[in-house]
Design an enzyme around this catalytic site. Structure first.
Site, PDB file in Angstrom:
ATOM      1  N   TRP A 117       0.834  -1.203   0.000  1.00 38.65           N
ATOM      2  CA  TRP A 117       0.000   0.000   0.000  1.00 38.65           C
ATOM      3  C   TRP A 117       0.865   1.247   0.000  1.00 38.65           C
ATOM      4  O   TRP A 117       0.554   2.241  -0.660  1.00 38.65           O
ATOM      5  CB  TRP A 117      -0.911   0.002   1.229  1.00 38.65           C
ATOM      6  CG  TRP A 117      -1.773   1.227   1.345  1.00 38.65           C
ATOM      7  CD1 TRP A 117      -3.029   1.397   0.857  1.00 38.65           C
ATOM      8  CD2 TRP A 117      -1.437   2.478   1.983  1.00 38.65           C
ATOM      9  NE1 TRP A 117      -3.505   2.658   1.147  1.00 38.65           N
ATOM     10  CE2 TRP A 117      -2.542   3.339   1.829  1.00 38.65           C
ATOM     11  CE3 TRP A 117      -0.307   2.939   2.653  1.00 38.65           C
ATOM     12  CZ2 TRP A 117      -2.537   4.635   2.340  1.00 38.65           C
ATOM     13  CZ3 TRP A 117      -0.317   4.230   3.160  1.00 38.65           C
ATOM     14  CH2 TRP A 117      -1.420   5.059   3.002  1.00 38.65           C
ATOM     15  N   HIS A 118       1.980   1.207   0.735  1.00 43.36           N
ATOM     16  CA  HIS A 118       2.836   2.382   0.853  1.00 43.36           C
ATOM     17  C   HIS A 118       3.549   2.723  -0.443  1.00 43.36           C
ATOM     18  O   HIS A 118       3.873   3.895  -0.684  1.00 43.36           O
ATOM     19  CB  HIS A 118       3.862   2.182   1.973  1.00 43.36           C
ATOM     20  CG  HIS A 118       3.328   2.448   3.338  1.00 43.36           C
ATOM     21  ND1 HIS A 118       2.601   1.516   4.046  1.00 43.36           N
ATOM     22  CD2 HIS A 118       3.399   3.550   4.131  1.00 43.36           C
ATOM     23  CE1 HIS A 118       2.257   2.031   5.217  1.00 43.36           C
ATOM     24  NE2 HIS A 118       2.713   3.260   5.302  1.00 43.36           N
ATOM     25  N   GLY A 119       3.817   1.760  -1.271  1.00 42.85           N
ATOM     26  CA  GLY A 119       4.523   2.070  -2.507  1.00 42.85           C
ATOM     27  C   GLY A 119       4.599   0.891  -3.449  1.00 42.85           C
ATOM     28  O   GLY A 119       4.686  -0.263  -3.020  1.00 42.85           O
TER      29      GLY A 119
END
Length: 471
Positions: A322-324
Protein backbone atom coordinates in the site's frame (compact mmCIF):
# COMPACT_ATOMS: atom_id res chain seq x y z
CA UNK A 1 -3.09 22.56 -3.64
CA UNK A 2 -0.79 21.67 -0.77
CA UNK A 3 -1.16 22.75 2.84
CA UNK A 4 2.26 24.43 2.74
CA UNK A 5 1.41 26.56 -0.31
CA UNK A 6 0.30 30.19 -0.49
CA UNK A 7 -2.74 28.97 -2.43
CA UNK A 8 -3.98 27.10 0.65
CA UNK A 9 -3.15 30.03 2.93
CA UNK A 10 -5.60 32.07 0.86
CA UNK A 11 -8.06 29.24 0.18
CA UNK A 12 -8.69 28.06 3.73
CA UNK A 13 -9.67 31.38 5.41
CA UNK A 14 -12.06 32.15 2.55
CA UNK A 15 -13.67 28.71 2.84
CA UNK A 16 -14.03 29.06 6.62
CA UNK A 17 -15.53 32.54 6.37
CA UNK A 18 -18.07 31.54 3.72
CA UNK A 19 -18.84 28.26 5.50
CA UNK A 20 -19.82 30.03 8.73
CA UNK A 21 -21.73 32.75 6.85
CA UNK A 22 -23.96 30.20 5.07
CA UNK A 23 -27.15 29.38 6.94
CA UNK A 24 -28.26 25.76 7.17
CA UNK A 25 -26.07 22.67 7.32
CA UNK A 26 -27.50 21.35 4.04
CA UNK A 27 -26.24 24.36 2.07
CA UNK A 28 -22.98 24.37 3.99
CA UNK A 29 -22.38 20.75 2.93
CA UNK A 30 -23.00 21.62 -0.71
CA UNK A 31 -20.51 24.45 -0.41
CA UNK A 32 -17.93 22.23 1.35
CA UNK A 33 -18.36 19.56 -1.35
CA UNK A 34 -17.69 22.11 -4.09
CA UNK A 35 -14.68 23.48 -2.16
CA UNK A 36 -13.31 19.96 -1.65
CA UNK A 37 -13.53 19.10 -5.34
CA UNK A 38 -11.91 22.42 -6.23
CA UNK A 39 -9.13 21.67 -3.72
CA UNK A 40 -8.49 18.25 -5.26
CA UNK A 41 -8.81 19.35 -8.88
CA UNK A 42 -6.16 22.03 -8.39
CA UNK A 43 -3.63 19.24 -8.93
CA UNK A 44 -5.30 17.98 -12.06
CA UNK A 45 -8.86 18.63 -13.21
CA UNK A 46 -9.27 15.02 -14.34
CA UNK A 47 -8.68 13.82 -10.78
CA UNK A 48 -12.19 14.97 -9.96
CA UNK A 49 -13.61 12.30 -12.26
CA UNK A 50 -11.61 9.59 -10.48
CA UNK A 51 -12.83 10.81 -7.10
CA UNK A 52 -16.42 10.89 -8.35
CA UNK A 53 -16.11 7.38 -9.80
CA UNK A 54 -14.98 5.90 -6.50
CA UNK A 55 -17.77 7.78 -4.72
CA UNK A 56 -20.50 6.58 -7.12
CA UNK A 57 -19.37 2.95 -6.89
CA UNK A 58 -19.51 2.74 -3.09
CA UNK A 59 -22.62 4.93 -2.83
CA UNK A 60 -24.59 2.81 -5.31
CA UNK A 61 -23.41 -0.50 -3.86
CA UNK A 62 -24.29 0.67 -0.34
CA UNK A 63 -27.85 1.61 -1.32
CA UNK A 64 -28.35 -1.66 -3.16
CA UNK A 65 -27.12 -3.73 -0.21
CA UNK A 66 -29.42 -1.80 2.10
CA UNK A 67 -32.43 -2.67 -0.04
CA UNK A 68 -31.88 -6.43 -0.22
CA UNK A 69 -32.03 -9.12 2.44
CA UNK A 70 -30.53 -11.82 0.24
CA UNK A 71 -27.21 -12.83 1.77
CA UNK A 72 -25.96 -14.08 -1.58
CA UNK A 73 -26.76 -10.81 -3.33
CA UNK A 74 -25.12 -8.84 -0.52
CA UNK A 75 -21.95 -10.90 -0.88
CA UNK A 76 -21.85 -10.32 -4.62
CA UNK A 77 -22.49 -6.61 -4.13
CA UNK A 78 -19.83 -6.09 -1.48
CA UNK A 79 -17.38 -8.10 -3.59
CA UNK A 80 -18.14 -5.99 -6.66
CA UNK A 81 -17.85 -2.73 -4.71
CA UNK A 82 -14.52 -3.68 -3.15
CA UNK A 83 -13.04 -5.07 -6.39
CA UNK A 84 -14.10 -2.08 -8.50
CA UNK A 85 -12.65 0.40 -6.03
CA UNK A 86 -9.42 -1.53 -5.57
CA UNK A 87 -9.18 -1.78 -9.36
CA UNK A 88 -8.75 2.00 -9.41
CA UNK A 89 -5.68 1.69 -7.19
CA UNK A 90 -4.46 -1.32 -9.15
CA UNK A 91 -4.56 0.58 -12.43
CA UNK A 92 -3.22 3.96 -11.37
CA UNK A 93 -0.74 2.81 -8.72
CA UNK A 94 0.39 -0.69 -9.65
CA UNK A 95 0.15 -0.97 -13.43
CA UNK A 96 3.74 0.21 -13.96
CA UNK A 97 4.90 -1.96 -11.06
CA UNK A 98 3.17 -5.01 -12.53
CA UNK A 99 4.73 -4.51 -15.96
CA UNK A 100 8.19 -4.00 -14.44
CA UNK A 101 7.78 -7.20 -12.44
CA UNK A 102 6.71 -9.17 -15.53
CA UNK A 103 9.72 -7.87 -17.48
CA UNK A 104 12.03 -8.77 -14.60
CA UNK A 105 10.63 -12.33 -14.38
CA UNK A 106 10.91 -12.76 -18.15
CA UNK A 107 14.51 -11.60 -18.00
CA UNK A 108 15.28 -14.14 -15.26
CA UNK A 109 13.70 -16.86 -17.38
CA UNK A 110 15.74 -15.81 -20.40
CA UNK A 111 12.69 -14.83 -22.43
CA UNK A 112 13.37 -12.02 -24.89
CA UNK A 113 10.29 -9.93 -24.15
CA UNK A 114 10.06 -6.37 -22.92
CA UNK A 115 6.54 -5.07 -22.29
CA UNK A 116 6.51 -1.26 -22.59
CA UNK A 117 5.60 0.65 -19.45
CA UNK A 118 2.16 2.34 -19.56
CA UNK A 119 3.63 5.40 -17.77
CA UNK A 120 0.48 6.18 -15.78
CA UNK A 121 0.50 9.25 -13.54
CA UNK A 122 -0.41 8.45 -9.93
CA UNK A 123 -3.25 10.69 -8.66
CA UNK A 124 -2.50 12.14 -5.22
CA UNK A 125 -4.37 10.57 -2.32
CA UNK A 126 -5.95 7.75 -4.34
CA UNK A 127 -4.95 5.12 -1.75
CA UNK A 128 -6.57 7.15 1.02
CA UNK A 129 -9.99 7.92 -0.44
CA UNK A 130 -10.35 4.50 -2.07
CA UNK A 131 -9.67 2.80 1.29
CA UNK A 132 -12.28 5.07 2.84
CA UNK A 133 -14.78 3.97 0.17
CA UNK A 134 -13.93 0.30 0.68
CA UNK A 135 -14.27 0.61 4.45
CA UNK A 136 -17.74 2.14 4.07
CA UNK A 137 -18.82 -0.61 1.67
CA UNK A 138 -17.74 -3.37 4.07
CA UNK A 139 -19.35 -1.59 7.03
CA UNK A 140 -22.68 -1.40 5.23
CA UNK A 141 -22.38 -5.10 4.34
CA UNK A 142 -21.69 -5.93 8.00
CA UNK A 143 -24.61 -3.67 9.00
CA UNK A 144 -22.40 -1.71 11.41
CA UNK A 145 -23.55 1.49 9.67
CA UNK A 146 -26.67 2.18 7.58
CA UNK A 147 -26.27 3.13 3.95
CA UNK A 148 -26.12 6.89 3.47
CA UNK A 149 -29.01 8.06 1.26
CA UNK A 150 -28.00 11.71 0.99
CA UNK A 151 -25.53 11.80 -1.90
CA UNK A 152 -24.07 15.19 -0.96
CA UNK A 153 -23.28 13.99 2.57
CA UNK A 154 -21.71 10.79 1.27
CA UNK A 155 -19.71 12.52 -1.44
CA UNK A 156 -18.45 14.97 1.20
CA UNK A 157 -17.43 12.06 3.42
CA UNK A 158 -15.19 10.73 0.64
CA UNK A 159 -13.85 14.11 -0.54
CA UNK A 160 -13.65 16.25 2.65
CA UNK A 161 -10.60 18.33 1.74
CA UNK A 162 -8.69 18.47 5.09
CA UNK A 163 -8.08 14.69 5.07
CA UNK A 164 -8.62 13.90 1.40
CA UNK A 165 -5.08 13.35 0.11
CA UNK A 166 -3.17 12.01 3.14
CA UNK A 167 -5.70 10.98 5.76
CA UNK A 168 -6.53 10.19 8.44
CA UNK A 169 -8.51 7.42 6.74
CA UNK A 170 -11.85 8.13 8.38
CA UNK A 171 -14.68 5.73 9.18
CA UNK A 172 -18.21 6.40 8.05
CA UNK A 173 -19.49 5.87 11.60
CA UNK A 174 -17.49 8.89 12.74
CA UNK A 175 -17.90 11.34 9.85
CA UNK A 176 -21.33 10.78 8.28
CA UNK A 177 -23.29 11.69 11.45
CA UNK A 178 -21.26 14.91 11.72
CA UNK A 179 -22.33 16.03 8.25
CA UNK A 180 -25.98 15.76 9.34
CA UNK A 181 -25.57 17.94 12.44
CA UNK A 182 -26.31 21.64 12.59
CA UNK A 183 -23.12 23.45 13.65
CA UNK A 184 -22.40 26.71 15.40
CA UNK A 185 -19.07 28.47 15.61
CA UNK A 186 -17.11 27.52 18.74
CA UNK A 187 -14.30 29.81 19.93
CA UNK A 188 -12.54 27.08 21.87
CA UNK A 189 -12.56 24.66 18.93
CA UNK A 190 -11.34 27.37 16.57
CA UNK A 191 -8.41 28.31 18.82
CA UNK A 192 -7.59 24.66 19.47
CA UNK A 193 -7.70 23.97 15.73
CA UNK A 194 -5.46 26.96 14.99
CA UNK A 195 -2.87 25.74 17.51
CA UNK A 196 -2.94 22.27 15.97
CA UNK A 197 -2.47 23.72 12.50
CA UNK A 198 0.48 25.84 13.63
CA UNK A 199 2.07 22.84 15.33
CA UNK A 200 1.57 20.90 12.11
CA UNK A 201 3.26 23.64 10.12
CA UNK A 202 6.16 23.64 12.60
CA UNK A 203 6.60 19.88 12.17
CA UNK A 204 6.47 20.16 8.39
CA UNK A 205 8.31 23.41 7.61
CA UNK A 206 10.90 23.22 10.37
CA UNK A 207 11.40 19.57 11.38
CA UNK A 208 10.61 17.65 8.19
CA UNK A 209 11.95 20.08 5.59
CA UNK A 210 15.19 20.77 7.47
CA UNK A 211 15.79 17.06 8.08
CA UNK A 212 14.99 16.41 4.42
CA UNK A 213 17.86 18.64 3.25
CA UNK A 214 20.38 16.76 5.37
CA UNK A 215 18.93 13.30 4.68
CA UNK A 216 18.82 14.01 0.94
CA UNK A 217 22.47 15.06 0.98
CA UNK A 218 23.43 11.83 2.74
CA UNK A 219 21.56 9.48 0.42
CA UNK A 220 22.30 11.38 -2.79
CA UNK A 221 26.06 11.82 -2.21
CA UNK A 222 28.11 8.62 -2.68
CA UNK A 223 31.12 10.07 -0.85
CA UNK A 224 29.23 10.54 2.43
CA UNK A 225 29.93 7.91 5.05
CA UNK A 226 30.54 7.41 8.75
CA UNK A 227 28.92 9.74 11.24
CA UNK A 228 27.23 11.81 8.51
CA UNK A 229 25.62 8.71 7.01
CA UNK A 230 24.63 7.40 10.43
CA UNK A 231 23.04 10.70 11.37
CA UNK A 232 21.13 10.75 8.07
CA UNK A 233 19.75 7.26 8.74
CA UNK A 234 18.44 8.30 12.16
CA UNK A 235 17.15 11.70 11.01
CA UNK A 236 15.02 10.15 8.27
CA UNK A 237 12.44 8.83 10.80
CA UNK A 238 12.06 12.38 12.15
CA UNK A 239 11.68 13.69 8.59
CA UNK A 240 8.86 11.20 7.96
CA UNK A 241 7.29 11.90 11.36
CA UNK A 242 7.43 15.66 10.93
CA UNK A 243 6.08 15.40 7.39
CA UNK A 244 3.19 13.00 7.93
CA UNK A 245 2.21 13.98 11.48
CA UNK A 246 2.53 17.62 10.40
CA UNK A 247 -0.01 17.04 7.62
CA UNK A 248 -2.29 15.20 10.04
CA UNK A 249 -2.25 18.00 12.61
CA UNK A 250 -3.02 20.58 9.92
CA UNK A 251 -5.87 18.37 8.69
CA UNK A 252 -7.33 17.79 12.17
CA UNK A 253 -6.91 21.46 13.08
CA UNK A 254 -8.52 22.82 9.94
CA UNK A 255 -11.46 20.42 10.31
CA UNK A 256 -11.84 21.41 13.96
CA UNK A 257 -12.06 25.10 13.07
CA UNK A 258 -15.07 24.20 10.92
CA UNK A 259 -16.56 22.17 13.77
CA UNK A 260 -15.61 18.65 12.68
CA UNK A 261 -13.74 15.98 14.61
CA UNK A 262 -11.15 13.84 12.83
CA UNK A 263 -9.58 10.89 14.62
CA UNK A 264 -6.00 11.08 15.86
CA UNK A 265 -3.44 9.41 13.62
CA UNK A 266 -0.34 9.54 15.85
CA UNK A 267 0.30 8.90 19.53
CA UNK A 268 3.99 9.59 20.25
CA UNK A 269 5.15 6.64 18.09
CA UNK A 270 8.86 6.90 18.93
CA UNK A 271 8.10 6.14 22.57
CA UNK A 272 6.84 2.68 21.64
CA UNK A 273 8.60 -0.14 23.48
CA UNK A 274 7.90 -2.76 20.80
CA UNK A 275 7.24 -2.78 17.07
CA UNK A 276 3.72 -4.02 17.86
CA UNK A 277 3.15 -0.96 20.02
CA UNK A 278 4.71 1.26 17.36
CA UNK A 279 1.97 0.26 14.93
CA UNK A 280 -0.66 1.06 17.54
CA UNK A 281 0.79 4.58 17.66
CA UNK A 282 1.87 5.27 14.05
CA UNK A 283 -0.59 5.96 11.21
CA UNK A 284 -3.33 4.65 13.47
CA UNK A 285 -6.08 5.00 10.87
CA UNK A 286 -4.23 2.74 8.42
CA UNK A 287 -3.17 0.22 11.08
CA UNK A 288 -6.74 -0.15 12.34
CA UNK A 289 -8.04 -0.30 8.74
CA UNK A 290 -5.82 -3.28 7.93
CA UNK A 291 -6.68 -4.83 11.29
CA UNK A 292 -10.45 -4.58 10.77
CA UNK A 293 -10.68 -5.29 7.03
CA UNK A 294 -7.83 -7.75 6.43
CA UNK A 295 -6.27 -9.17 9.61
CA UNK A 296 -9.54 -10.00 11.38
CA UNK A 297 -11.22 -11.50 8.27
CA UNK A 298 -8.15 -13.74 7.86
CA UNK A 299 -8.77 -15.03 11.36
CA UNK A 300 -6.76 -12.54 13.40
CA UNK A 301 -5.34 -13.95 16.60
CA UNK A 302 -8.11 -16.51 17.07
CA UNK A 303 -6.25 -19.17 15.08
CA UNK A 304 -3.39 -21.49 15.80
CA UNK A 305 0.10 -20.09 16.33
CA UNK A 306 1.39 -20.55 12.80
CA UNK A 307 -1.82 -19.28 11.22
CA UNK A 308 -1.55 -16.12 13.34
CA UNK A 309 2.01 -15.62 12.04
CA UNK A 310 0.71 -16.10 8.51
CA UNK A 311 -2.05 -13.54 9.09
CA UNK A 312 0.45 -11.01 10.43
CA UNK A 313 2.82 -11.47 7.50
CA UNK A 314 0.05 -11.15 4.90
CA UNK A 315 -1.27 -8.00 6.61
CA UNK A 316 2.12 -6.29 6.75
CA UNK A 317 3.16 -7.33 3.26
CA UNK A 318 -0.10 -5.77 2.04
CA UNK A 319 0.61 -2.68 4.14
CA UNK A 320 4.05 -2.40 2.59
CA UNK A 321 2.57 -2.67 -0.90
CA UNK A 322 0.00 0.00 0.00
CA UNK A 323 2.84 2.38 0.85
CA UNK A 324 4.52 2.07 -2.51
CA UNK A 325 4.59 0.13 -5.77
CA UNK A 326 8.12 -1.15 -5.27
CA UNK A 327 9.56 -4.36 -3.86
CA UNK A 328 11.48 -2.30 -1.30
CA UNK A 329 8.16 -1.32 0.30
CA UNK A 330 7.06 -4.95 0.33
CA UNK A 331 10.36 -5.89 1.99
CA UNK A 332 9.87 -3.08 4.51
CA UNK A 333 6.42 -4.41 5.35
CA UNK A 334 7.82 -7.92 5.62
CA UNK A 335 10.45 -6.78 8.13
CA UNK A 336 7.75 -5.29 10.35
CA UNK A 337 5.60 -8.40 10.00
CA UNK A 338 8.54 -10.59 10.98
CA UNK A 339 9.23 -8.39 14.02
CA UNK A 340 5.62 -8.74 15.15
CA UNK A 341 5.81 -12.52 14.77
CA UNK A 342 8.99 -12.62 16.88
CA UNK A 343 7.48 -10.37 19.54
CA UNK A 344 4.37 -12.53 19.69
CA UNK A 345 6.51 -15.64 20.06
CA UNK A 346 8.37 -13.95 22.95
CA UNK A 347 5.15 -12.71 24.54
CA UNK A 348 6.12 -9.04 24.18
CA UNK A 349 3.08 -7.74 22.30
CA UNK A 350 1.20 -6.94 25.54
CA UNK A 351 4.00 -7.07 28.11
CA UNK A 352 4.33 -4.27 30.67
CA UNK A 353 8.00 -3.33 30.97
CA UNK A 354 9.62 -1.76 34.02
CA UNK A 355 11.00 1.76 33.70
CA UNK A 356 14.65 1.01 32.84
CA UNK A 357 13.71 -2.02 30.76
CA UNK A 358 11.21 0.07 28.83
CA UNK A 359 13.82 2.74 28.04
CA UNK A 360 16.06 0.06 26.53
CA UNK A 361 13.17 -1.37 24.52
CA UNK A 362 12.16 2.10 23.28
CA UNK A 363 15.71 2.70 22.02
CA UNK A 364 15.92 -0.72 20.36
CA UNK A 365 12.50 -0.28 18.72
CA UNK A 366 13.53 3.11 17.34
CA UNK A 367 16.70 1.59 15.85
CA UNK A 368 14.72 -1.26 14.27
CA UNK A 369 12.15 1.11 12.78
CA UNK A 370 14.90 3.42 11.49
CA UNK A 371 16.89 0.61 9.85
CA UNK A 372 13.72 -0.81 8.30
CA UNK A 373 12.96 2.58 6.75
CA UNK A 374 16.46 2.59 5.28
CA UNK A 375 15.25 -0.13 2.89
CA UNK A 376 12.85 2.10 0.96
CA UNK A 377 14.71 5.40 1.44
CA UNK A 378 17.81 3.93 -0.18
CA UNK A 379 15.78 2.88 -3.23
CA UNK A 380 16.84 -0.78 -3.21
CA UNK A 381 17.90 -3.44 -0.75
CA UNK A 382 21.40 -3.43 -2.27
CA UNK A 383 21.78 0.32 -1.71
CA UNK A 384 20.37 -0.02 1.81
CA UNK A 385 23.19 -2.46 2.59
CA UNK A 386 25.70 -0.02 1.04
CA UNK A 387 24.46 2.88 3.18
CA UNK A 388 24.48 0.69 6.28
CA UNK A 389 28.11 -0.31 5.65
CA UNK A 390 29.08 3.33 5.09
CA UNK A 391 27.54 4.26 8.42
CA UNK A 392 29.78 1.72 10.17
CA UNK A 393 32.98 3.48 9.01
CA UNK A 394 33.78 6.29 11.50
CA UNK A 395 34.63 9.61 9.89
CA UNK A 396 34.11 13.33 10.35
CA UNK A 397 31.04 15.15 9.08
CA UNK A 398 31.69 15.78 5.40
CA UNK A 399 28.56 17.58 4.28
CA UNK A 400 27.93 21.02 3.00
CA UNK A 401 29.47 24.45 3.33
CA UNK A 402 29.94 27.17 5.92
CA UNK A 403 26.23 26.95 6.84
CA UNK A 404 26.37 23.25 7.73
CA UNK A 405 26.84 23.82 11.46
CA UNK A 406 23.93 26.27 11.58
CA UNK A 407 21.71 23.84 9.63
CA UNK A 408 22.61 20.99 11.98
CA UNK A 409 21.90 23.22 14.98
CA UNK A 410 18.43 24.07 13.63
CA UNK A 411 17.73 20.37 12.99
CA UNK A 412 18.89 19.44 16.49
CA UNK A 413 16.80 22.14 18.17
CA UNK A 414 13.66 21.27 16.19
CA UNK A 415 13.99 17.54 16.87
CA UNK A 416 14.55 18.18 20.59
CA UNK A 417 11.41 20.35 20.71
CA UNK A 418 9.34 17.54 19.18
CA UNK A 419 10.84 14.87 21.45
CA UNK A 420 10.37 16.98 24.59
CA UNK A 421 6.75 17.79 23.69
CA UNK A 422 5.97 14.12 23.06
CA UNK A 423 7.77 13.11 26.27
CA UNK A 424 5.83 15.62 28.38
CA UNK A 425 2.52 14.40 26.92
CA UNK A 426 3.57 10.75 27.21
CA UNK A 427 4.98 10.64 30.71
CA UNK A 428 4.54 13.90 32.58
CA UNK A 429 1.81 15.95 34.10
CA UNK A 430 3.80 19.14 33.65
CA UNK A 431 1.79 20.34 30.68
CA UNK A 432 -1.47 19.92 32.61
CA UNK A 433 -0.01 21.83 35.57
CA UNK A 434 1.03 24.63 33.22
CA UNK A 435 -2.47 24.76 31.80
CA UNK A 436 -3.93 25.13 35.28
CA UNK A 437 -1.47 27.80 36.41
CA UNK A 438 -1.78 30.14 33.44
CA UNK A 439 -4.98 31.83 32.31
CA UNK A 440 -6.43 30.26 29.19
CA UNK A 441 -6.40 33.44 27.12
CA UNK A 442 -2.75 34.33 27.82
CA UNK A 443 -1.70 30.73 27.37
CA UNK A 444 -3.30 30.54 23.92
CA UNK A 445 -1.78 33.87 22.88
CA UNK A 446 1.67 32.74 24.05
CA UNK A 447 1.47 29.36 22.28
CA UNK A 448 0.25 30.83 18.99
CA UNK A 449 2.84 33.61 19.10
CA UNK A 450 5.71 31.25 19.90
CA UNK A 451 4.76 28.88 17.10
CA UNK A 452 4.49 31.70 14.56
CA UNK A 453 7.89 33.08 15.61
CA UNK A 454 9.49 29.62 15.60
CA UNK A 455 8.16 28.84 12.13
CA UNK A 456 9.26 32.23 10.80
CA UNK A 457 12.81 31.96 12.17
CA UNK A 458 13.48 28.23 11.82
CA UNK A 459 11.60 27.16 8.68
CA UNK A 460 13.71 25.49 6.02
CA UNK A 461 14.65 27.78 3.11
CA UNK A 462 13.65 24.97 0.74
CA UNK A 463 10.14 23.65 1.26
CA UNK A 464 9.10 20.29 -0.07
CA UNK A 465 5.96 18.39 -0.96
CA UNK A 466 4.39 16.07 1.60
CA UNK A 467 6.02 12.62 1.36
CA UNK A 468 2.78 10.66 1.88
CA UNK A 469 1.22 12.21 -1.23
CA UNK A 470 3.06 9.51 -3.20
CA UNK A 471 1.31 6.78 -1.22
Amino acid sequence: MEFNSWSFVMFFPVVCLLYWCIKGQRFRNVFLLAASYYFYMCWNASYGLLLLTSTLISYGVGLRMESTESRTQRKWLVGAGVVLNLALIAYFKYANFGVETVNWVMQLLGVDMNVPLPNILLPVGVSFFVFQSVGYTVDVYRRTVPAERNFVNYALFISFFPQLVAGPIERSGNMLPQFREQRTFDDDKAISGLKLMLWGYFMKLVVADRCALYVGSVFDTPQVEGYSSLLGIFLFPFQIYGDFAGYTYIAIGSARIMGFHLNDNFNHPYFAATVSEFWRRWHISLSTWFRDYLYFPLGGSRCGKWRVYFNLMVTFLASGLWHGAMWTYVAWGGVHGLCLCIERALGWQKKKFKALEKCVHVAVTFVIVSLARLIYRAGSIEMAVVHFKRALHPSNFTLGNENTHFALLMILISVIIVVVKDAVEEWGGGMQKLRCSVSVWWRDVAIVSLLIVAISLMASPEGGTFVYFQF
